[in-house]
Motif scaffolding. Sequence first.
Motif, short mmCIF file in Angstrom:
data_model
loop_
_atom_site.label_atom_id
_atom_site.label_comp_id
_atom_site.label_asym_id
_atom_site.label_seq_id
_atom_site.Cartn_x
_atom_site.Cartn_y
_atom_site.Cartn_z
N ALA A 182 0.83 -1.20 0.00
CA ALA A 182 0.00 0.00 0.00
C ALA A 182 0.86 1.25 0.00
CB ALA A 182 -0.93 -0.01 1.21
N TYR A 231 -7.84 -5.33 -2.90
CA TYR A 231 -8.05 -4.83 -1.53
C TYR A 231 -7.36 -3.51 -1.25
CZ TYR A 231 -9.99 -9.41 -1.00
OH TYR A 231 -10.77 -10.52 -1.17
N HIS A 277 -7.94 -0.54 1.70
CA HIS A 277 -6.86 -0.16 2.61
C HIS A 277 -6.69 1.36 2.63
CE1 HIS A 277 -2.76 -0.55 4.44
NE2 HIS A 277 -2.56 0.56 3.75
N HIS A 329 -0.74 1.54 10.52
CA HIS A 329 -0.94 0.20 9.96
C HIS A 329 -1.18 -0.83 11.07
CE1 HIS A 329 1.08 1.92 6.33
NE2 HIS A 329 -0.02 1.38 5.83
N ILE A 345 -6.69 -5.91 6.54
CA ILE A 345 -6.84 -4.95 5.45
C ILE A 345 -5.90 -3.74 5.63
CG2 ILE A 345 -8.74 -3.54 6.40
CD1 ILE A 345 -8.72 -4.84 2.84
N MET A 346 -5.56 -3.41 6.89
CA MET A 346 -4.69 -2.26 7.16
C MET A 346 -3.24 -2.65 7.42
SD MET A 346 -6.57 0.25 6.52
CE MET A 346 -5.38 1.51 6.94
N ALA A 402 -1.96 -4.97 2.05
CA ALA A 402 -3.37 -5.13 2.40
C ALA A 402 -3.85 -6.56 2.28
CB ALA A 402 -4.23 -4.22 1.53
#
Length: 161
Positions: free
Chosen positions: A23, A98, A102, A129, A136-137, A141
């Motif tokens: 991400a 995803y 995120h 995070h 997801i975080m 992700a």
Amino acid sequence: MTIRNVWQFISTGGKKDTQGGRAEEHPAKPVEAPQAMIDIRNNKKKYFPESKIVIIYLLGNYIGSNEDPASKTTGRTYLDNSVDPCHLITITEAADAYLLAHELGHVFNYSRVDNNMDDADPISTDRAHNRNVGNIMYPEAGTVLTTEQCEKFFRSPIINQ
């Protein structure tokens, strides 16, 4: 919440790659949005003043240099600290399914009324995070979203409009 489709493409000059990516850098660092992206956001705000999020789809694999294989950044959220914020999300062609979720998680955390931008179960050196692989975080992700994260996201005025 109103969602509008307003398309404008920016090329990063890279070719498509399906190797996946992250991400954003870990630990996440606040980054100023490039001026060209700020201009796009401001232009969209002129026509759609109610906008709280602008998502820019970038052609190419990674944000930054597509020539640098170590830079696997495929999405990034830029925080807007203005009086009437409009957060900016960038997503590349190499982003997986995803990644947008995120990045929206960052927006919902950044915009919370309690001004606490931390994830519900943060990494000690990277509070934006989640520390659990598969979440997801997490920096890459995953698919898991917890009740605690949802409770924090719902403190965002973007969701509660």
